[in-house]
Write a protein that holds these residues in place. Sequence first.
Motif, mmCIF file in Angstrom:
data_model
loop_
_atom_site.group_PDB
_atom_site.id
_atom_site.type_symbol
_atom_site.label_atom_id
_atom_site.label_comp_id
_atom_site.label_asym_id
_atom_site.label_seq_id
_atom_site.Cartn_x
_atom_site.Cartn_y
_atom_site.Cartn_z
ATOM 1 N N VAL A 168 9.610 -4.678 -13.118
ATOM 2 C CA VAL A 168 9.099 -5.808 -12.403
ATOM 3 C C VAL A 168 9.133 -5.423 -10.808
ATOM 4 N N VAL A 169 10.318 -4.813 -10.526
ATOM 5 C CA VAL A 169 10.256 -4.305 -8.903
ATOM 6 C C VAL A 169 9.196 -3.339 -8.613
ATOM 7 N N PHE A 170 9.112 -2.352 -9.553
ATOM 8 C CA PHE A 170 8.153 -1.122 -9.311
ATOM 9 C C PHE A 170 6.657 -1.947 -9.422
ATOM 10 N N ALA A 171 6.494 -2.997 -10.257
ATOM 11 C CA ALA A 171 5.087 -3.706 -10.196
ATOM 12 C C ALA A 171 4.922 -4.166 -9.014
ATOM 13 N N ALA A 172 5.877 -5.038 -8.489
ATOM 14 C CA ALA A 172 5.547 -5.845 -7.237
ATOM 15 C C ALA A 172 5.220 -4.603 -6.090
ATOM 16 N N ILE A 173 5.971 -3.620 -5.939
ATOM 17 C CA ILE A 173 5.908 -2.597 -4.886
ATOM 18 C C ILE A 173 4.323 -1.951 -5.124
ATOM 19 N N PHE B 35 1.404 -2.376 -2.306
ATOM 20 C CA PHE B 35 0.642 -1.347 -1.794
ATOM 21 C C PHE B 35 -0.760 -1.070 -2.208
ATOM 22 N N ALA B 36 -1.361 -1.474 -3.332
ATOM 23 C CA ALA B 36 -2.350 -1.798 -3.705
ATOM 24 C C ALA B 36 -3.373 -2.672 -3.110
#
Length: 65
Positions: free
Chosen positions: A14-19, A23-24
């Motif tokens: 979830v943290v990597f998806a939010a990051i 950035f996208a």
Amino acid sequence: MEALYLLVPLSIVVVFAAIWIFFAASDNGQFDDLVGPGMRILQDDDRPAAASEADDAKKGDGEKA
């Protein structure tokens, strides 16, 4: 204790998806103009709706914007 085996990897995903979403959005220009929309709401248009439709008809547009 077994719940941690599920929750820790899930929270990392979830943290990597939010990051990645942040950035996208940043790369696509989502955060380029943060002041403009806030200032645009302060601009006041005092013409009533009927007067603006009559002006459009006089111009010969025939279409509403």
